[in-house]
Design an enzyme around this catalytic site. Structure first.
Site, PDB file in Angstrom:
ATOM      1  N   HIS A 135      63.115  23.058  -3.598  1.00 50.20           N
ATOM      2  CA  HIS A 135      64.331  23.790  -3.230  1.00 50.20           C
ATOM      3  C   HIS A 135      65.324  23.719  -4.375  1.00 50.20           C
ATOM      4  CE1 HIS A 135      64.618  19.646  -1.734  1.00 50.20           C
ATOM      5  NE2 HIS A 135      65.920  19.684  -1.978  1.00 50.20           N
ATOM      6  N   ASP A 156      73.154  24.860   3.306  1.00 52.26           N
ATOM      7  CA  ASP A 156      72.857  23.433   3.455  1.00 52.26           C
ATOM      8  C   ASP A 156      73.618  22.890   4.668  1.00 52.26           C
ATOM      9  OD1 ASP A 156      71.751  21.103   1.229  1.00 52.26           O
ATOM     10  OD2 ASP A 156      72.984  20.424   2.915  1.00 52.26           O
ATOM     11  N   GLY A 216      67.037  11.792  -6.240  1.00 53.56           N
ATOM     12  CA  GLY A 216      67.799  12.211  -5.068  1.00 53.56           C
ATOM     13  C   GLY A 216      67.098  13.199  -4.161  1.00 53.56           C
TER      14      GLY A 216
HETATM   15  P1  AMP Z   1      67.511  17.002  -1.584  1.00 53.56           P
HETATM   16  O1  AMP Z   1      68.192  15.778  -1.081  1.00 53.56           O
HETATM   17  O2  AMP Z   1      67.820  17.389  -2.996  1.00 53.56           O
HETATM   18  O3  AMP Z   1      66.011  16.932  -1.313  1.00 53.56           O
HETATM   19  O4  AMP Z   1      68.076  18.205  -0.739  1.00 53.56           O
HETATM   20  C1  AMP Z   1      67.760  18.379   0.612  1.00 53.56           C
HETATM   21  C2  AMP Z   1      68.912  19.088   1.244  1.00 53.56           C
HETATM   22  O5  AMP Z   1      68.497  19.591   2.483  1.00 53.56           O
HETATM   23  C3  AMP Z   1      70.124  18.190   1.503  1.00 53.56           C
HETATM   24  O6  AMP Z   1      71.241  18.696   0.782  1.00 53.56           O
HETATM   25  C4  AMP Z   1      70.312  18.278   3.012  1.00 53.56           C
HETATM   26  O7  AMP Z   1      71.662  18.307   3.403  1.00 53.56           O
HETATM   27  C5  AMP Z   1      69.615  19.585   3.331  1.00 53.56           C
HETATM   28  N1  AMP Z   1      69.109  19.688   4.691  1.00 53.56           N
HETATM   29  C6  AMP Z   1      68.427  18.755   5.397  1.00 53.56           C
HETATM   30  N2  AMP Z   1      68.104  19.231   6.609  1.00 53.56           N
HETATM   31  C7  AMP Z   1      68.597  20.499   6.676  1.00 53.56           C
HETATM   32  C8  AMP Z   1      68.608  21.512   7.676  1.00 53.56           C
HETATM   33  N3  AMP Z   1      68.016  21.355   8.880  1.00 53.56           N
HETATM   34  N4  AMP Z   1      69.219  22.690   7.403  1.00 53.56           N
HETATM   35  C9  AMP Z   1      69.820  22.870   6.202  1.00 53.56           C
HETATM   36  N5  AMP Z   1      69.835  21.968   5.216  1.00 53.56           N
HETATM   37  C10 AMP Z   1      69.243  20.781   5.443  1.00 53.56           C
END
Ligand code: AMP
Ligand code: ZN
Length: 112
Positions: A98, A30, A91
């Site tokens: 994922h 992440d 959230g």
């Molecule tokens: P959610 O908020 O549960 O949908 O989780 C999405 C996650 O994706 C968050 O924890 C973000 O920090 C992560 N995220 C967003 N963009 C990226 C990226 N380019 N690479 C890795 N993680 C990411």
């Protein structure tokens, strides 16, 4: 989906720090870690969220859990939390299924 962030990561159009990859799924760290160990496991095919799992695509969700067990073992992690946020109120910020895998610190319950 062409405008989906995680589909772009799957296609390599956006870089990621990969932990694991096979023909069905990808695991990567992440970008904004919430624990010392925080990676995401995603199906390579676009599924919007946990709420879009059906009999037709549930095998890939099950496979994601096999990958979670395999990768945590490889990282030497025995205690961890798996989270999948479904919908904005819960959230979810990226509408591609994922599973967050978090480890390396004490976890509280209930989650915020
Ligand atoms: P959610 O908020 O549960 O949908 O989780 C999405 C996650 O994706 C968050 O924890 C973000 O920090 C992560 N995220 C967003 N963009 C990226 C990226 N380019 N690479 C890795 N993680 C990411
Ligand atoms: Zn997607």
């Amino acid at each position: 989906m062409s405008d989906c962030l995680f589909c772009k990561i799957v296609k390599g159009e956006i870089p990621s720090k990969k932990v694991y990859e096979d023909d069905q799924c990808l695991a990567f760290y992440d970008i904004d870690p919430q624990a010392p160990v925080h990676f995401l496991v995603i199906p390579k095919t676009h599924i919007a969220s946990c709420g879009a799992i059906t009999a037709d695509n549930s095998a890939i969700a099950a496979h994601c859990f096999e990958v979670i067990a395999k990768v945590t073992k490889e990282l030497g992690v025995t205690d961890f939390r798996v989270v999948s946020n479904c919908g904005e109120q819960a959230g979810q910020s990226v509408p591609h299924l994922h599973f967050h895998v978090l480890a390396g610190r004490d976890m509280t319950w209930p989650p915020g």
